[in-house]
Design a protein around this motif. Sequence first.
Motif, PDB file in Angstrom:
ATOM      1  N   ALA A  77       0.915  -1.278   0.019  1.00  0.00           N
ATOM      2  CA  ALA A  77      -0.047  -0.152  -0.027  1.00  0.00           C
ATOM      3  C   ALA A  77       0.843   1.168   0.046  1.00  0.00           C
ATOM      4  N   LEU A  78       1.947   1.297   0.656  1.00  0.00           N
ATOM      5  CA  LEU A  78       2.793   2.430   0.826  1.00  0.00           C
ATOM      6  C   LEU A  78       3.560   2.504  -0.634  1.00  0.00           C
ATOM      7  N   PHE A  79       4.064   1.695  -1.113  1.00  0.00           N
ATOM      8  CA  PHE A  79       4.631   1.562  -2.657  1.00  0.00           C
ATOM      9  C   PHE A  79       3.649   2.309  -3.567  1.00  0.00           C
ATOM     10  N   THR A  80       2.567   1.839  -3.386  1.00  0.00           N
ATOM     11  CA  THR A  80       1.474   2.173  -4.204  1.00  0.00           C
ATOM     12  C   THR A  80       1.167   3.764  -4.245  1.00  0.00           C
ATOM     13  N   ALA A  81       1.020   4.016  -2.834  1.00  0.00           N
ATOM     14  CA  ALA A  81       0.801   5.607  -2.532  1.00  0.00           C
ATOM     15  C   ALA A  81       1.738   6.380  -3.018  1.00  0.00           C
ATOM     16  N   LEU A  82       2.816   6.172  -2.938  1.00  0.00           N
ATOM     17  CA  LEU A  82       4.198   6.944  -3.055  1.00  0.00           C
ATOM     18  C   LEU A  82       4.618   6.745  -4.548  1.00  0.00           C
ATOM     19  N   GLU A  83       4.208   5.876  -5.280  1.00  0.00           N
ATOM     20  CA  GLU A  83       4.481   5.977  -6.833  1.00  0.00           C
ATOM     21  C   GLU A  83       4.242   7.041  -7.290  1.00  0.00           C
ATOM     22  N   GLY A  84       5.185   7.587  -8.312  1.00  0.00           N
ATOM     23  CA  GLY A  84       4.944   8.902  -8.904  1.00  0.00           C
ATOM     24  C   GLY A  84       5.615   9.972  -8.125  1.00  0.00           C
ATOM     25  N   GLN A  85       5.572   9.942  -6.758  1.00  0.00           N
ATOM     26  CA  GLN A  85       6.211  11.059  -5.847  1.00  0.00           C
ATOM     27  C   GLN A  85       6.710  10.270  -4.560  1.00  0.00           C
ATOM     28  N   ARG A  86       8.035   9.296  -5.031  1.00  0.00           N
ATOM     29  CA  ARG A  86       8.689   8.569  -3.917  1.00  0.00           C
ATOM     30  C   ARG A  86       9.208   9.297  -2.710  1.00  0.00           C
ATOM     31  N   GLU A  87       9.800  10.629  -3.365  1.00  0.00           N
ATOM     32  CA  GLU A  87      10.519  11.450  -2.387  1.00  0.00           C
ATOM     33  C   GLU A  87       9.509  12.189  -1.124  1.00  0.00           C
ATOM     34  N   THR A 100      14.241   1.913   5.334  1.00  0.00           N
ATOM     35  CA  THR A 100      15.337   1.584   4.600  1.00  0.00           C
ATOM     36  C   THR A 100      14.799   1.043   3.265  1.00  0.00           C
ATOM     37  N   LEU A 101      13.771   0.196   3.339  1.00  0.00           N
ATOM     38  CA  LEU A 101      13.134  -0.319   2.105  1.00  0.00           C
ATOM     39  C   LEU A 101      12.666   0.989   1.179  1.00  0.00           C
ATOM     40  N   VAL A 102      12.076   1.808   1.610  1.00  0.00           N
ATOM     41  CA  VAL A 102      11.831   3.007   0.660  1.00  0.00           C
ATOM     42  C   VAL A 102      12.856   3.655  -0.049  1.00  0.00           C
ATOM     43  N   ARG A 103      14.223   3.921   0.882  1.00  0.00           N
ATOM     44  CA  ARG A 103      15.093   4.493   0.563  1.00  0.00           C
ATOM     45  C   ARG A 103      15.972   3.727  -0.495  1.00  0.00           C
ATOM     46  N   TRP A 104      15.961   2.428  -0.653  1.00  0.00           N
ATOM     47  CA  TRP A 104      16.431   1.575  -1.476  1.00  0.00           C
ATOM     48  C   TRP A 104      15.625   1.645  -2.802  1.00  0.00           C
ATOM     49  N   TRP A 105      14.236   1.732  -2.684  1.00  0.00           N
ATOM     50  CA  TRP A 105      13.217   1.686  -3.873  1.00  0.00           C
ATOM     51  C   TRP A 105      13.413   3.044  -4.391  1.00  0.00           C
ATOM     52  N   VAL A 106      13.786   4.279  -3.859  1.00  0.00           N
ATOM     53  CA  VAL A 106      13.902   5.324  -4.359  1.00  0.00           C
ATOM     54  C   VAL A 106      15.017   5.454  -5.257  1.00  0.00           C
ATOM     55  N   LYS A 107      16.212   4.489  -4.807  1.00  0.00           N
ATOM     56  CA  LYS A 107      17.421   4.643  -5.870  1.00  0.00           C
ATOM     57  C   LYS A 107      17.244   3.613  -7.042  1.00  0.00           C
ATOM     58  N   HIS A 108      15.960   2.973  -6.874  1.00  0.00           N
ATOM     59  CA  HIS A 108      15.912   2.125  -7.782  1.00  0.00           C
ATOM     60  C   HIS A 108      14.468   2.163  -8.818  1.00  0.00           C
ATOM     61  N   PRO A 109      14.524   3.315  -9.373  1.00  0.00           N
ATOM     62  CA  PRO A 109      13.163   3.756 -10.050  1.00  0.00           C
ATOM     63  C   PRO A 109      12.451   2.832 -10.778  1.00  0.00           C
ATOM     64  N   ALA A 140       6.726  -5.144  -8.029  1.00  0.00           N
ATOM     65  CA  ALA A 140       7.985  -5.804  -8.025  1.00  0.00           C
ATOM     66  C   ALA A 140       8.725  -5.902  -6.344  1.00  0.00           C
ATOM     67  N   MET A 141       8.491  -4.586  -5.859  1.00  0.00           N
ATOM     68  CA  MET A 141       9.047  -4.275  -4.587  1.00  0.00           C
ATOM     69  C   MET A 141       8.454  -5.248  -3.322  1.00  0.00           C
ATOM     70  N   THR A 142       7.175  -5.288  -3.729  1.00  0.00           N
ATOM     71  CA  THR A 142       6.029  -6.135  -2.634  1.00  0.00           C
ATOM     72  C   THR A 142       6.836  -7.587  -2.814  1.00  0.00           C
ATOM     73  N   LEU A 143       7.032  -8.320  -4.154  1.00  0.00           N
ATOM     74  CA  LEU A 143       7.344  -9.481  -4.083  1.00  0.00           C
ATOM     75  C   LEU A 143       8.651  -9.793  -3.692  1.00  0.00           C
ATOM     76  N   ARG A 144       9.455  -8.646  -3.801  1.00  0.00           N
ATOM     77  CA  ARG A 144      11.203  -8.468  -3.363  1.00  0.00           C
ATOM     78  C   ARG A 144      10.947  -8.376  -1.809  1.00  0.00           C
ATOM     79  N   CYS A 145      10.067  -7.889  -1.335  1.00  0.00           N
ATOM     80  CA  CYS A 145       9.994  -7.923   0.254  1.00  0.00           C
ATOM     81  C   CYS A 145       9.447  -9.349   0.832  1.00  0.00           C
ATOM     82  N   ALA A 146       8.491  -9.840  -0.040  1.00  0.00           N
ATOM     83  CA  ALA A 146       8.192 -11.159   0.331  1.00  0.00           C
ATOM     84  C   ALA A 146       9.457 -12.284   0.343  1.00  0.00           C
ATOM     85  N   ARG A 147      10.055 -12.060  -0.655  1.00  0.00           N
ATOM     86  CA  ARG A 147      11.166 -13.083  -0.717  1.00  0.00           C
ATOM     87  C   ARG A 147      12.351 -12.795   0.591  1.00  0.00           C
ATOM     88  N   LEU A 148      12.444 -11.434   0.818  1.00  0.00           N
ATOM     89  CA  LEU A 148      13.519 -11.042   1.962  1.00  0.00           C
ATOM     90  C   LEU A 148      12.733 -11.572   3.192  1.00  0.00           C
TER      91      LEU A 148
END
Length: 216
Positions: free
Chosen positions: A100-110, A173-182, A188-196
């Motif tokens: 939900a956070l990744f979706t809400a921040l998409e387009g304005q991650r900063e 930390t996850l959001v900070r990493w996500w910002v560096k990987h646009p 994709a981030m949700t699936l990555r988090c599930a694996r982690l």
Amino acid sequence: MATPPSKAGTKGVPRQHRRQQMLEAATEEFGTRGYAAASLPAIAARVGVTKTLLHQYFGTKEDLYVACLVPVGDRILATIRTAMGPDGTASHTPLRVLRALFTALEGQREAWFVLYDTTLPPDGEAVRRASEYWSAIDRLAAGGTAELLRTTGSTDPLDADALKYVWRDLVATLVRWWVKHPEQTPDAMTLRCARLFAAAAGIASEIPDGTAATRP
């Protein structure tokens, strides 16, 4: 064709539209540079207006920050509440919240770093308003982590307190990493988090609890 940035604040633009342009530019400036380093002239230049006009719309730098903070804070807080469910016990809550956070921040991650700005002055309206959001989100995190621990059989309040801090830092930390990987989408981030999380659970199952290692 999109209007060139240099023309964004020219005469004839409706006041509400111009105000929104200023807020978006300021959110990006505060989110990428931090409050202390953010520049009002740079924000004005992003929109194609004068610093004087920016002051006329919002007042001081702190006033402008608060104007950016409130919609960001409201959106993030509402997103977390919805993801957790009415009683805070929605299934797969950690991943639901992250998605939900990744979706809400998409387009304005900063925007995340507007809410969690470590360069705010130690007193004043800016840090006071930000602290209100931090406290509200921490309360949700405390309830969610305590519920998560109950499903594992842990009732130790110190476990819940420790996990709350771990969760807060993990999300940042996850959001900070996500910002560096646009290129990474919210899905994709949700699936990555599930694996982690699965990997972390596997590691945890190998750790003795004081008597013997436990496995599912």
